[in-house]
Design a protein around this motif. Structure first.
Motif, PDB file in Angstrom:
ATOM      1  N   PRO A  22      26.396  71.639  51.338  1.00 57.78           N
ATOM      2  CA  PRO A  22      27.731  72.076  51.936  1.00 57.78           C
ATOM      3  C   PRO A  22      27.782  72.505  53.341  1.00 57.78           C
ATOM      4  N   GLN A  23      29.016  72.513  53.808  1.00 58.29           N
ATOM      5  CA  GLN A  23      29.257  72.820  55.292  1.00 58.29           C
ATOM      6  C   GLN A  23      29.297  74.114  55.582  1.00 58.29           C
ATOM      7  N   ASP A  24      29.220  74.481  56.928  1.00 57.18           N
ATOM      8  CA  ASP A  24      29.310  75.826  57.201  1.00 57.18           C
ATOM      9  C   ASP A  24      30.463  76.652  56.774  1.00 57.18           C
ATOM     10  N   ILE A  64      46.543  63.642  46.219  1.00 52.67           N
ATOM     11  CA  ILE A  64      46.984  64.712  45.437  1.00 52.67           C
ATOM     12  C   ILE A  64      46.599  66.142  46.124  1.00 52.67           C
ATOM     13  N   LYS A  65      47.953  66.619  46.771  1.00 56.76           N
ATOM     14  CA  LYS A  65      47.648  67.761  47.581  1.00 56.76           C
ATOM     15  C   LYS A  65      48.634  69.108  47.303  1.00 56.76           C
ATOM     16  N   ASN A  66      49.631  68.748  46.568  1.00 55.89           N
ATOM     17  CA  ASN A  66      50.469  69.899  45.984  1.00 55.89           C
ATOM     18  C   ASN A  66      50.552  69.849  44.440  1.00 55.89           C
ATOM     19  N   GLN A  82      38.641  61.423  52.133  1.00 57.54           N
ATOM     20  CA  GLN A  82      38.664  62.774  51.444  1.00 57.54           C
ATOM     21  C   GLN A  82      38.961  62.750  50.114  1.00 57.54           C
ATOM     22  N   VAL A  83      38.618  63.995  49.581  1.00 58.34           N
ATOM     23  CA  VAL A  83      38.401  64.043  48.038  1.00 58.34           C
ATOM     24  C   VAL A  83      39.971  63.890  47.371  1.00 58.34           C
ATOM     25  N   ASP A  84      40.972  64.090  47.905  1.00 53.03           N
ATOM     26  CA  ASP A  84      42.282  64.099  47.359  1.00 53.03           C
ATOM     27  C   ASP A  84      42.896  62.723  47.164  1.00 53.03           C
ATOM     28  N   SER A 106      35.820  81.614  55.419  1.00 51.19           N
ATOM     29  CA  SER A 106      36.427  79.923  54.906  1.00 51.19           C
ATOM     30  C   SER A 106      35.492  78.670  55.677  1.00 51.19           C
ATOM     31  N   PRO A 107      35.724  77.701  55.104  1.00 52.49           N
ATOM     32  CA  PRO A 107      34.903  76.490  55.509  1.00 52.49           C
ATOM     33  C   PRO A 107      35.585  76.176  57.003  1.00 52.49           C
ATOM     34  N   ASN A 108      34.664  75.755  57.828  1.00 57.97           N
ATOM     35  CA  ASN A 108      34.870  75.629  59.171  1.00 57.97           C
ATOM     36  C   ASN A 108      35.636  74.324  59.379  1.00 57.97           C
ATOM     37  N   GLY A 109      36.533  73.712  58.373  1.00 59.58           N
ATOM     38  CA  GLY A 109      37.399  72.609  58.654  1.00 59.58           C
ATOM     39  C   GLY A 109      36.652  71.353  58.392  1.00 59.58           C
ATOM     40  N   HIS A 110      37.413  70.134  58.286  1.00 57.97           N
ATOM     41  CA  HIS A 110      36.704  68.833  57.911  1.00 57.97           C
ATOM     42  C   HIS A 110      35.904  68.334  59.250  1.00 57.97           C
ATOM     43  N   VAL A 158      32.247  61.616  51.111  1.00 59.35           N
ATOM     44  CA  VAL A 158      33.386  62.298  51.029  1.00 59.35           C
ATOM     45  C   VAL A 158      33.423  63.682  51.359  1.00 59.35           C
ATOM     46  N   VAL A 159      34.739  64.218  52.021  1.00 59.94           N
ATOM     47  CA  VAL A 159      34.626  65.374  52.275  1.00 59.94           C
ATOM     48  C   VAL A 159      35.403  66.302  51.280  1.00 59.94           C
ATOM     49  N   ALA A 160      34.627  67.128  50.531  1.00 58.19           N
ATOM     50  CA  ALA A 160      35.121  68.012  49.490  1.00 58.19           C
ATOM     51  C   ALA A 160      35.045  69.443  49.736  1.00 58.19           C
ATOM     52  N   GLY A 161      34.925  70.137  50.976  1.00 58.74           N
ATOM     53  CA  GLY A 161      34.881  71.197  51.093  1.00 58.74           C
ATOM     54  C   GLY A 161      35.909  72.070  51.264  1.00 58.74           C
ATOM     55  N   GLY A 162      37.161  71.517  51.086  1.00 58.18           N
ATOM     56  CA  GLY A 162      38.426  72.292  51.362  1.00 58.18           C
ATOM     57  C   GLY A 162      38.530  73.222  50.107  1.00 58.18           C
ATOM     58  N   GLN A 163      39.699  74.077  50.348  1.00 58.50           N
ATOM     59  CA  GLN A 163      39.807  75.285  49.300  1.00 58.50           C
ATOM     60  C   GLN A 163      40.838  74.507  48.361  1.00 58.50           C
ATOM     61  N   GLY A 164      41.656  73.601  48.820  1.00 59.84           N
ATOM     62  CA  GLY A 164      42.691  73.155  47.404  1.00 59.84           C
ATOM     63  C   GLY A 164      43.743  74.173  47.320  1.00 59.84           C
ATOM     64  N   SER A 165      44.076  75.074  48.201  1.00 57.52           N
ATOM     65  CA  SER A 165      44.950  76.146  47.703  1.00 57.52           C
ATOM     66  C   SER A 165      46.361  75.546  47.190  1.00 57.52           C
ATOM     67  N   ARG A 166      46.811  74.455  47.878  1.00 65.97           N
ATOM     68  CA  ARG A 166      48.283  74.194  47.676  1.00 65.97           C
ATOM     69  C   ARG A 166      48.309  73.620  46.106  1.00 65.97           C
ATOM     70  N   LEU A 167      47.226  72.829  45.594  1.00 67.78           N
ATOM     71  CA  LEU A 167      47.348  72.199  44.514  1.00 67.78           C
ATOM     72  C   LEU A 167      47.100  73.387  43.372  1.00 67.78           C
TER      73      LEU A 167
HETATM   74  P1  UTP Z   1      43.283  69.641  53.537  1.00 68.14           P
HETATM   75  O1  UTP Z   1      43.778  69.562  54.675  1.00 68.14           O
HETATM   76  O2  UTP Z   1      44.001  69.169  52.326  1.00 68.14           O
HETATM   77  O3  UTP Z   1      42.646  71.086  52.857  1.00 68.14           O
HETATM   78  O4  UTP Z   1      41.815  69.044  53.316  1.00 68.14           O
HETATM   79  P2  UTP Z   1      42.253  71.709  51.752  1.00 68.14           P
HETATM   80  O5  UTP Z   1      41.409  72.900  51.994  1.00 68.14           O
HETATM   81  O6  UTP Z   1      41.687  70.895  50.562  1.00 68.14           O
HETATM   82  O7  UTP Z   1      43.594  72.260  50.694  1.00 68.14           O
HETATM   83  P3  UTP Z   1      44.644  73.377  51.090  1.00 68.14           P
HETATM   84  O8  UTP Z   1      45.376  72.893  52.273  1.00 68.14           O
HETATM   85  O9  UTP Z   1      43.991  74.485  50.840  1.00 68.14           O
HETATM   86  O10 UTP Z   1      45.831  73.070  50.068  1.00 68.14           O
HETATM   87  C1  UTP Z   1      41.764  67.634  53.556  1.00 68.14           C
HETATM   88  C2  UTP Z   1      40.327  67.045  53.209  1.00 68.14           C
HETATM   89  O11 UTP Z   1      39.233  67.653  54.012  1.00 68.14           O
HETATM   90  C3  UTP Z   1      38.423  68.572  53.076  1.00 68.14           C
HETATM   91  C4  UTP Z   1      39.179  68.743  51.910  1.00 68.14           C
HETATM   92  O12 UTP Z   1      38.350  69.093  51.010  1.00 68.14           O
HETATM   93  C5  UTP Z   1      40.137  67.337  51.879  1.00 68.14           C
HETATM   94  O13 UTP Z   1      39.180  66.360  51.134  1.00 68.14           O
HETATM   95  N1  UTP Z   1      38.145  69.677  53.811  1.00 68.14           N
HETATM   96  C6  UTP Z   1      39.022  70.500  54.368  1.00 68.14           C
HETATM   97  C7  UTP Z   1      36.874  69.924  53.713  1.00 68.14           C
HETATM   98  O14 UTP Z   1      36.092  69.338  53.615  1.00 68.14           O
HETATM   99  N2  UTP Z   1      36.452  71.143  54.708  1.00 68.14           N
HETATM  100  C8  UTP Z   1      37.353  71.887  55.228  1.00 68.14           C
HETATM  101  O15 UTP Z   1      36.937  73.118  55.545  1.00 68.14           O
HETATM  102  C9  UTP Z   1      38.730  71.566  55.096  1.00 68.14           C
END
Ligand code: UTP
Length: 470
Positions: free
Chosen positions: A185-187, A393-395, A241-243, A209-213, A103-112
């Protein structure tokens, strides 16, 4: 001023990348903030930073329009013999311990806008099981049913790693053996000014910021996860994905189709709800597999229909993949080899000259995991039922929110219960008039629910009420 010195490698990298202002700022800092900034600078991958800066400063080239076509896809459930064969193969691989989940859970989840790692968000309808609890329960169900170790890899990022690890420890790894769960953790990458200057968030912190999924593939290598998989005999990686609490964990039908076709990377899609649903679609870009962004399709292509009357570009990407382990090994051989995408936005940054924080034009850099499909010669595109497998669950509200996801979870559980002979109260519009929650470790599918219910006495669900199983 006395204080910790930067390593020669990082100082040389900063000089090479023309970051004299940052170096001067570093050298002028007092001891404590200087050590904090040093630790951050020395934790970065300077190869990636060089790459993104080059991309940022490159003269924009007149990009030729890419040739966009739909990709062949198959629909789960359309040909039952095919699916049955795939399921058998998928189960063989699971039972032989050849599959891992990631599972990729490194995102910032800012929309939620949730404080804390998104995986700790209470996602299930009545109990409020968190996303990580839901995934762990699904993994436990599979482990028990198929006697498979199904190791679980969890990618975090610097902003949520410690909290995620603490959560897994507090929950005692949700009843899973600790040695079968790995968190890493990712880079991170620094944001830059449009001229390529690395930006600070505070005097002692970079704006990272994380370097994307897409960074997930590189993190699998650098964390040692790929090596661990190899040692365990894992050949196939189920990526999600984690959401999405409805994820069909290590779905044997998907695993099997992917394996039988000798695909290197595969993807699940759902039919777009309408031409204007803003989702990337899986297709071919200049002949290679990829995801075509909504904004890259012309108005004509968005509306185009095929002979059967369906949208020509309809395969909405839900970011559930199968990846062969050796494919990930080969495409990460010389580094994170996915293209970077630039996101230009206003950034609240610290200005070392005025020593104040101000909104600056900035650029962030991200990679996308689906770009790796362009490197695969074989790829299964499997269309699945959105109602059964996808309720992200994004927003905070509206579409793809906790509320819409909980509604979808209840509807799925309602359909299982009805198929198993239990009456579910419905309103005039046909929606389940109740809230339902089923522990995935107890029943993670209709078949599993049927087995459980045959051992249970009558079940009455009151209209407007709640039902928790077991
Ligand atoms: P999203 O595109 O929904 O981005 O990530 P986000 O950062 O979680 O949320 P917002 O856009 O800030 O609201 C889709 C999936 O990719 C993971 C997220 O954790 C989610 O599972 N992801 C995204 C990473 O693991 N690393 C990243 O750098 C970006």
């Amino acid at each position: 001023m006395a204080g910790p010195m930067l390593s020669v490698e990082v100082r040389t990298a900063l000089e090479k990348l023309d970051q004299r202002d940052l170096l001067a700022h570093f050298d002028a800092l007092p001891k404590a903030p200087r050590s904090r900034l040093k630790a951050e600078l020395e934790g970065l991958d300077w190869g990636q930073i060089e790459q993104v800066r080059k991309l940022l400063l490159a003269a924009p080239s007149a990009a030729e329009a890419a040739r966009l076509e739909p990709a062949p896809s198959k629909k789960k459930g359309a040909v039952s013999d095919d699916d049955a064969r795939a399921k058998r193969r998928g189960l063989e691989l699971l039972e032989a311990g050849r599959v891992a989940v990631f599972v990729v859970a490194g995102g910032q989840g800012s929309r939620l806008g949730y404080e804390g790692p998104k995986g700790c968000f209470p996602a299930s309808p009545v109990v409020g099981r968190t996303l990580f609890e839901i995934f762990a329960a699904k993994i436990r169900a599979l482990r028990e049913r198929h006697a498979t170790p199904l190791p679980w890899y969890v990618m975090t990022s610097a902003g949520n790693h410690a909290q995620t690890v603490a959560y897994f420890e507090e929950k005692e790894f949700f009843g899973l053996p600790k040695e079968d769960v790995s968190l890493f953790p990712q880079d991170m990458l620094p944001a830059m000014s449009p001229e390529g200057r690395i930006l600070l968030a505070a005097e002692d912190r970079l704006f990272l910021s994380p370097n994307g999924h897409g960074g997930a593939l590189w993190a699998l290598r650098t964390s040692g996860a790929l090596e661990d998989m190899r040692a365990r005999g894992v050949e196939e990686i189920f990526y999600f994905q984690v959401d999405n609490p409805l994820v069909a964990m290590a779905d044997p039908v998907f695993v099997g189709h992917h394996a039988l076709e000798h695909a290197q990377m595969s993807v699940k899609v759902v039919a777009k709800r309408s031409a204007d649903e803003k989702v990337g679609v899986v297709g071919r870009i200049d002949g290679r597999f990829g995801v075509i962004e909504y904004s890259d399709l012309s108005p004509e292509d968005l509306e185009a229909r095929d002979e059967s009357g369906q949208l020509r570009f309809r395969d909405g990407n839900i970011a559930v993949h199968m990846l062969r382990r050796d494919f990930v090994e080969s495409i990460t051989e010389g580094g994170l080899s996915l293209p970077f995408h630039l996101a230009r936005k206003k950034i609240q940054a610290f200005d070392p000259e005025s020593k104040t924080s101000c909104a600056l034009d900035g650029v962030k850099f991200e990679t996308f995991v689906f770009d790796a499909m362009g490197r695969a010669d074989r790829c299964v595109v499997l269309e699945v039922d959105r109602d059964r497998e996808f309720a992200p669950i994004k927003n905070a509200e509206g579409e793809d929110s906790p509320e819409s996801s909980q509604r979808a979870q209840t509807e799925l559980f309602a359909s299982w219960l009805e198929a198993a002979g239990v009456a579910v109260p419905r309103d005039a519009g046909g929606r389940a008039n109740c809230l339902l929650d089923i522990d995935p470790a107890w029943a993670d599918s209709l078949d599993a629910l049927r087995d459980r219910l045959s051992q249970q006495s009558r079940l009455d669900i009151p209209a407007g009420g709640e039902c928790i199983l077991p």
